[in-house]
Design a protein around this motif. Structure first.
Motif, PDB file in Angstrom:
ATOM      1  N   PRO A 276      12.737  -0.469 -13.558  1.00  0.00           N
ATOM      2  CA  PRO A 276      13.063  -1.328 -14.704  1.00  0.00           C
ATOM      3  C   PRO A 276      14.556  -1.640 -14.788  1.00  0.00           C
ATOM      4  N   ILE A 277      14.993  -2.621 -13.991  1.00  0.00           N
ATOM      5  CA  ILE A 277      16.392  -3.040 -14.000  1.00  0.00           C
ATOM      6  C   ILE A 277      16.457  -4.522 -14.353  1.00  0.00           C
ATOM      7  N   ARG A 278      17.263  -4.855 -15.361  1.00  0.00           N
ATOM      8  CA  ARG A 278      17.550  -6.249 -15.679  1.00  0.00           C
ATOM      9  C   ARG A 278      18.886  -6.605 -15.031  1.00  0.00           C
ATOM     10  N   TRP A 279      18.885  -7.637 -14.189  1.00  0.00           N
ATOM     11  CA  TRP A 279      20.101  -8.089 -13.532  1.00  0.00           C
ATOM     12  C   TRP A 279      20.624  -9.299 -14.293  1.00  0.00           C
ATOM     13  N   ILE A 280      21.770  -9.163 -14.947  1.00  0.00           N
ATOM     14  CA  ILE A 280      22.304 -10.213 -15.803  1.00  0.00           C
ATOM     15  C   ILE A 280      23.609 -10.744 -15.208  1.00  0.00           C
ATOM     16  N   CYS A 281      23.627 -12.025 -14.834  1.00  0.00           N
ATOM     17  CA  CYS A 281      24.844 -12.645 -14.334  1.00  0.00           C
ATOM     18  C   CYS A 281      25.504 -13.391 -15.490  1.00  0.00           C
TER      19      CYS A 281
END
Length: 402
Positions: A276-281
């Motif tokens: 469960p990883i959210r990658w936010i740019c």
């Protein structure tokens, strides 16, 4: 007081040079821009073979010059307008200051595929997996312990601009190496990469913070609680993957698309695609202010800001101007049962007491303890077992509950 090394992991932006007049000598190319705006990058690499001269003529040498636009996390289009960082007034804090522990020296002698072999003459010799790497190190004022031929026979040597904000090249004394190679730390597999700003995709001095976080996440998991971790300026995602592998829900924020792509690549290498990883740019300040308005909270927050940087839309970050607000917002994002808020700072002309007192003021009325000092890496020799000299790498401040 120990001086903190000039480790500007985000080199400053530089304007493109004007064309030289006809007949004028060419001046060397300069670094286009500063370190990761909050980010890192996967630089394009051009490898060429060059012919050696002198005593080393019989040896094959290779050089790589990475074409990047920011330092530690280079990835910003040139000629962007200056966009103000989103802001709000600082909140008034009341109550007692947290207890304090100072000075704290957090020491690492390496982990997994990394250890520091030797230092001296403004350089450091490191082991990254199968490769021995030589890079500039301003704080290594002493003489090396090991013989010159060991240094000269390293697999990769960074050459060129000795300032942290300068671009350079990698020289390969024995044979030209590929752009990337496999590494592992704390059970996480990822790619090392030779970048134009001497960095290789991981900052091993952070291992001590990652080990602390991993232990907190695992302890909570045993008690049936899943911690939420926010990793600001997360670069290539090694810390995020350590947290996720230990059982945390992770939100990873970085302004560089290339850094986010590198992080996702590392996620696949570590076989954590379902973690469960959210990658936010996104610009870190903009993101946390939005999270504050939404009322979202986290149990552990890691923040590793640059001295100077830019967001993906040209947002300008100056650590001394914006750090107080960033910490203020981070406090608002801490959950009622928060486990810790961790700050590291590189290349600033300040004592660790500066960020220590800022952290205490930020956490006024929250009880707990603020512990601050320096991160150091201990030399470990060729075999990784020798206890050598300590190399200072950065300042840190960490709030933890009582």
């Amino acid at each position: 007081m120990i001086a903190v090394k000039n480790k500007e992991r985000r080199p400053t932006g530089k304007r493109p040079e004007k064309p030289a007049a006809k007949g004028a000598p060419k001046s060397p190319a300069k670094s286009p821009d500063k370190r990761r705006s909050e980010a890192g990058s996967r630089p394009a690499v051009a490898a060429t073979r060059t012919r050696s001269t002198g005593p080393q003529a019989a040896r094959s040498e290779g050089r790589v010059e990475a074409q990047t636009t920011q330092s530690r996390r280079p990835d910003r289009p040139q000629a962007q307008p200056h966009v103000p960082v989103e802001t709000r007034p600082l909140l008034a804090r009341s109550g007692d200051l947290p207890a304090e522990r100072v000075p704290i020296i957090l020491e690492s002698s390496g982990a997994g595929d990394f250890h520091l072999i030797d230092t001296g003459r403004g350089l450091k010799l490191e082991q990254y997996g199968d490769y021995r790497v030589v890079r500039p190190e301003a704080q290594a004022l002493w003489q090396p312990t090991l013989a010159d031929d060991i240094w000269e026979n390293a697999d990769a040597i960074f050459t060129g601009d000795t300032d942290e904000d300068g671009m350079g090249r990698w020289r390969f004394p024995a044979q030209t190496l590929g752009e990337t190679w496999p590494l592992a730390l704390l059970g996480i597999d990822f790619h090392g990469r030779f970048t134009a700003f001497r960095h290789v995709g991981v900052f091993p001095e952070q291992i001590v913070h990652w080990e602390w976080m991993k232990e907190r996440v695992e302890e909570a998991a045993k008690a049936g609680r899943t911690l939420k971790v926010l990793n600001l300026f997360g670069y290539t995602g090694v810390a995020s993957l350590v947290a996720a592998a230990a059982g945390a829900e992770v939100t990873h924020v970085d302004a560089s698309k290339k850094a986010i792509g590198w992080g996702r690549e590392n996620q696949s290498l570590s076989r954590l695609e379902k973690a469960p990883i959210r990658w936010i740019c996104e610009d870190a300040m903009k993101f946390i202010l939005r999270e504050e308005r939404r009322g979202n909270t986290y149990d552990i927050i890691l923040t590793d800001p640059p001295k100077f940087g830019r967001g993906p839309n040209g947002e300008v970050w100056h650590l001394f101007d914006h750090l107080p607000l960033m910490l203020d917002v981070c406090r608002q994002l801490l959950s009622p049962k928060a486990v810790g808020l961790v700050l590291t700072a590189y290349s600033i002309r300040a004592s660790f007491y500066s960020i220590h007192e800022l952290m205490r003021e930020t956490m006024r009325g929250a009880d707990g303890v603020v512990e601050s000092g320096e991160l150091v890496i201990r030399e470990a020799g060729l075999d990784g077992k020798v206890r050598g000299r300590a190399l200072s790498t950065s300042l840190f401040s960490r709030w933890v509950p009582a």
